[in-house]
Structures are given as C-alpha cells and as structure tokens.
Enzyme design. Structure first.
Site, PDB file in Angstrom:
ATOM      1  N   HIS A 151      58.444   8.496 -56.397  1.00  0.00           N
ATOM      2  CA  HIS A 151      59.927   8.757 -56.209  1.00  0.00           C
ATOM      3  C   HIS A 151      60.741   7.759 -55.771  1.00  0.00           C
ATOM      4  O   HIS A 151      61.872   7.975 -56.042  1.00  0.00           O
ATOM      5  CB  HIS A 151      60.189  10.045 -55.528  1.00  0.00           C
ATOM      6  CG  HIS A 151      59.840   9.754 -53.898  1.00  0.00           C
ATOM      7  ND1 HIS A 151      58.876  10.107 -53.163  1.00  0.00           N
ATOM      8  CD2 HIS A 151      60.953   9.238 -53.270  1.00  0.00           C
ATOM      9  CE1 HIS A 151      59.081   9.791 -51.936  1.00  0.00           C
ATOM     10  NE2 HIS A 151      60.317   9.479 -51.936  1.00  0.00           N
ATOM     11  N   ASP A 181      52.518  11.008 -56.851  1.00  0.00           N
ATOM     12  CA  ASP A 181      53.747  10.227 -56.167  1.00  0.00           C
ATOM     13  C   ASP A 181      52.947   8.952 -55.785  1.00  0.00           C
ATOM     14  O   ASP A 181      53.646   8.347 -54.716  1.00  0.00           O
ATOM     15  CB  ASP A 181      54.225  11.145 -54.982  1.00  0.00           C
ATOM     16  CG  ASP A 181      55.630  10.563 -54.868  1.00  0.00           C
ATOM     17  OD1 ASP A 181      56.503   9.877 -55.537  1.00  0.00           O
ATOM     18  OD2 ASP A 181      56.276  10.933 -53.597  1.00  0.00           O
ATOM     19  N   SER A 254      59.742   5.705 -47.335  1.00  0.00           N
ATOM     20  CA  SER A 254      58.827   6.440 -48.622  1.00  0.00           C
ATOM     21  C   SER A 254      58.289   5.261 -49.203  1.00  0.00           C
ATOM     22  O   SER A 254      58.852   3.939 -49.593  1.00  0.00           O
ATOM     23  CB  SER A 254      59.830   6.926 -49.434  1.00  0.00           C
ATOM     24  OG  SER A 254      59.889   8.372 -49.258  1.00  0.00           O
TER      25      SER A 254
END
Length: 520
Positions: A151, A181, A254
């Site tokens: 993402h 992911d 992230s």
C-alpha cells in the site's frame, strides 16, 4: 542516629544492593545471551557490545541496522481528488480497504485514526498533478533489493528511497502482493549496500523489539517495545498472521522493519489502532516468515503463485465437533470440495476435518489457508484427516490458487415445510421447499423459504434463500428427508446434528443441538 534508624538504613542499603545485583545479572544475561549473533547473520549486523555491567542500551543494535533502513517516497500523476496521504490523524495513503474496515470496527476511519500509511501530502496542482507520499522500507541484499508495504507503492509512477545518511536512489517496483501487503523494490545500479536479514525464528510474546522508520517524514526514527501478541487476525485478508507490538508506530512507519535484539528483522510494520491519530501502543507487523516467502517469489517472477487444494473450509466449533463425533474442536472442516481440483482428485470429502499439514497441527481453519497459501503450486503435501471419527492420511499435489472465486447464491418462495417435526426432534423454525420446485434454486437440496427468528436454525445464521444440502452425511431433496436425518441423529444419541447449507458465502456446516425440542 537511633538504633532503630540505623537498622532501617542498613536494611535499605542491603535491599538496594540486592536489587542492583539482580538487575545486573538480568541485564548481563541479556547482553551475554541475546547479543550472540548466529553464524549466518550478515557481517554488518554482527552485534557486539562493550557496555558496562548493569547498564543496557539499544544503541549498538541501532548503529548496526539503521543504515539498511530507508525512507520510501512515491510519486503519482493523478487526475482525481484522492491524495496518497491524509491530513493529521488520517489513515494515511492507500491503506488496504480490509485494514480500513478493521479500524472502523473500533470506531475509526478516514478523518480519524488509522494505519501508519504514508506521510503528509505532497504538492498538488489542478488537473493532472503530482501527488507525493512517504513510507518506510529496508534493504535485504547488498545489490539493493528493498522490502516495503504494497500500500506504500501501489500505483506509483516513480519511487525514490533515501538512506539514513541522506543518499537518494531511484527504485523500481519488482512486484507486489496485495493479499499480504508486501512489495519488493530494486535500487538501480546498487552494489555493496548495507542490508539486514529476515529472521528464521519467530519471536516470543514479551521479547524486546526495535522499530526503525520514517514516521511523519522524520526518517531514521527509532522506537522500542515488546511483542504484545502473535497470530492476530485483523480482517486484512485470508493470510492474516500479524505480530502485535507496542513499540510506538505512526503514519509513515508502514513498510519499516521491526528488529529483534540480534539485529534480524522479525516483522514489517503495517497498521496501527489509534483513537487519536497517534500511537497508543497497538501496532501490527507482518511476520518475517510471511515476508520471506512472498519476497522469494516476487524476486524470482515478479508475482506470487499460491498453493490450492480446492476446498471450502470452516472452523470446527464445539457444537460441530460434537455433531461430527470428534473430541477436540480443532482443525479445518471441509464444507465443500470443488470438482476437478487437487482435493477432489485426492479423495477429500465434505465433512472431513483436516488436522495436520505435513505433520504440523492445524488448530483453526485459517491456519490451513495460511499454510497452503504460502506453498508453491506443485508442492506435494500430506494431510492428516478425520473422516467419520477415524484418522486417515491424504496425499495430494497443490494446484494454483485461481485469481477469482465466485460464491453461489440461492433464492426461493415461501412454502410450508410439509408438517410439524416430531416432538422429540429439534425445532428448526424453517419453512422449506424442494430446490427443484423453486425457480433459480437448482436441482439439489431443500430451499429455506422462511425463517423463525427464534428458531434453532436462525440462531446458527440460516437465512431465507439458503439451500440445505445434507443432514448428517445424507443428501436431502425434500423436507421429509430433513426430518428423517434429524431422527437418525437422535437414534444415534448425537448431541448435535450437522446440516450442510449453501448460501451467499458459499457452503458451510451448521450444528443444531439435539436438545432443542419442539414446543408442540
């Protein structure tokens, strides 16, 4: 000083000395035990320390691993009004919808708290504009392979990475896997870069961890905490197996790594739960085992091909276990076997309970999905199965998971079920009709045309439009067949009877307690 005061003072000194000694021994144990690196750890990540006895610091570890952690900046040319980042407290950019749904279950959503996502919005202009977002990543090889979240780089036209010493590199997206992911990048023309190793060992709950990343665009940020839990399912996908950590993680973290005390990556940070938009001590990281498996395939082919048995499964509850006549509510119950699949060819049947894969126990259904999905197509596996209360072994060769799966849907019209059930049988609270008599319902089973909300079936999630295929191990085609199946279960002194139901979500088993009597 009185004698009493003198005694108290001596006692306090002894207590302090004792505590200092115990603390020193504990820390010495950590330094001497945990800091011994394995033989296959990259040379740059060999951790040694000359810290005095009785002191403790993460500085030596951080100094060694930080050069391999990068900030990831992505640029997209976009014509819509959706930016890759979000304002203070938002979910961050391109957060997977499944994770967003998980966060909303806690009352969070866009404009509120959420996953670490990317950093602040970049410059925007009217019409087609460049949108910039930021995340984190880490180098896993000297020639410049970089791991981050899918993402973070999803849909990016340009990706740049920046190391902790300020060097900028252009990176190419080698491949991505939205299901886990995970994304793999390659720094063009790189050589002799510092890198870190993905751990071969799963951490224990309570182990120290160190997170390094790029929160809010502040590259090279280090935080520490412990592993709070393992095996978390946050609804992000069928392969959820997250580590929960309490090291402070924020937007922009992230894709960044979480390290063990020997300098190996034990997880990749992916999401947080945050009522305020900042850290509250609940963060989720993808385990290194998952990252390693996915990255290996992305590196080889740029895509991920997953193993596939070809069965629809569901968890084994206490009631289902009772209905199946097995002792433990563990394993994965086969609700349906798809035709012409590895499972069908190997002889798996509806009602089988898969308890092991290659000798490794399957405690719950999602473990089977995760284990098989992490294997390559063509892999031969041995399944331990309970069938009709007896253990058997089934050997099969995995196929490749299809990209799209379609669940069947049934409907029908209300009709009477053909008469009341016997008084000593469960009252299902259903109106039923043969499927072949209901347009669009197919030719197999009995359609549920009406549901009593207080009935036993409704309490187990049976809905109007569902199709009952089996009661026990017998196929049914009329309401009478269902009553006969209940009577057979009663005669066998079963505590519960299994009903196989086809609905919007596919085929599943429902356990109906035999203690639920008719009211008359």
């Amino acid at each position: 000083m009185t004698r009493s005061e003198n005694t108290t003072s001596v006692t306090k000194r002894h207590r302090k000395a004792l505590l200092a000694g115990v603390f020193g021994l504990a820390i010495a144990g950590v330094v001497a035990g945990q800091f011994v690196p394995p033989a296959n750890t990259p040379a740059f990540a060999q951790i040694t320390t000359s810290q005095p006895a009785g002191t403790f610091s993460f500085a030596d570890i951080v100094e060694k691993v930080s050069p391999a952690v990068v900030s990831v900046k992505v640029k997209k040319e976009r014509n819509d009004q959706v930016a890759m980042g979000d304002d203070e407290g938002g979910l961050g950019g391109n957060v997977p919808p499944q994770i967003e749904q998980f966060l909303k279950r806690f009352g969070f959503g866009q404009g509120g708290p959420g996953g670490p996502g990317m950093g602040p919005r970049g410059p925007r202009g009217p019409g087609g504009r460049s949108v910039v977002g930021q995340g984190s990543g880490f180098i896993i090889s000297a020639d410049g392979y970089v791991v981050t979240n899918n993402h973070v780089v999803d849909g990016a036209d340009e990706v740049d990475v920046t190391t902790t010493n300020g060097k900028d590199y252009v990176a190419k997206v080698i491949g991505t896997d939205p299901r886990t992911d995970v994304a793999l990048l390659k720094i063009e023309g790189a050589k002799d870069l510092p890198w870190v190793k993905l751990s071969d060992t799963a951490p224990r709950i309570g182990d120290w961890v160190i997170a390094v990343g790029n929160p809010f665009g502040l590259g090279g940020t280090v935080t520490a905490g412990i592993v709070s839990a393992r095996g978390r399912d946050i609804g992000a996908g069928p392969y959820d197996d997250f580590l929960q950590i309490d090291a402070p993680i924020n937007r922009g973290n992230s894709g960044g790594p979480t390290f063990s005390l020997n300098g190996e990556v034990i997880g990749m940070n992916t999401a947080i739960v945050s009522p305020s938009g900042g850290n509250v001590g609940i963060a989720f990281a993808i385990p290194s085992e998952t990252v390693k498996t996915v990255v290996a395939q992305l590196r080889d082919s740029g895509t991920v091909a997953r193993g596939y048995i070809g069965v629809q499964i569901q968890p084994v509850t206490e009631e289902l276990a009772s209905g199946l006549g097995i002792k433990d509510a563990e394993g994965a119950l086969v609700a349906q076997v798809q035709p012409d699949t590895p499972g069908a060819k190997a002889g798996l049947k509806s009602g089988d309970v898969i308890t092991k894969v290659n000798g490794e126990a399957i405690k719950e259904a999602r473990e089977l999905t995760r284990k098989v999905g992490m294997m390559k197509p063509g892999t031969q596996v041995q399944l331990s199965v309970i069938r009709d209360t007896k253990p058997i072994n089934v050997t099969l060769t995995l196929g490749q998971l299809p990209n799209d799966k379609v669940a069947g849907r049934s409907g029908g019209q209300d009709e009477d079920d053909g008469g009341p059930l016997a008084k000593d049988l469960p009252r299902l609270g259903l109106q039923l009709a043969p499927a072949k008599s209901v347009q669009g319902a197919g030719s197999e089973g009995v359609v549920v045309t009406g549901v009593d909300p207080n009935g036993a079936a409704a309490q187990r999630g049976v809905k109007t439009g569902d199709v009952i295929l089996k009661v026990g191990d017998k196929a049914v085609s009329t309401p009478k067949d269902i009553r006969d199946g209940l009577a057979a279960a009663k005669a066998e002194n079963r505590k519960a009877v299994l009903i196989q139901v086809k609905g919007e979500q596919g085929i599943r088993f429902v356990a109906i307690s035999m203690d639920t009597k008719a009211k008359g």
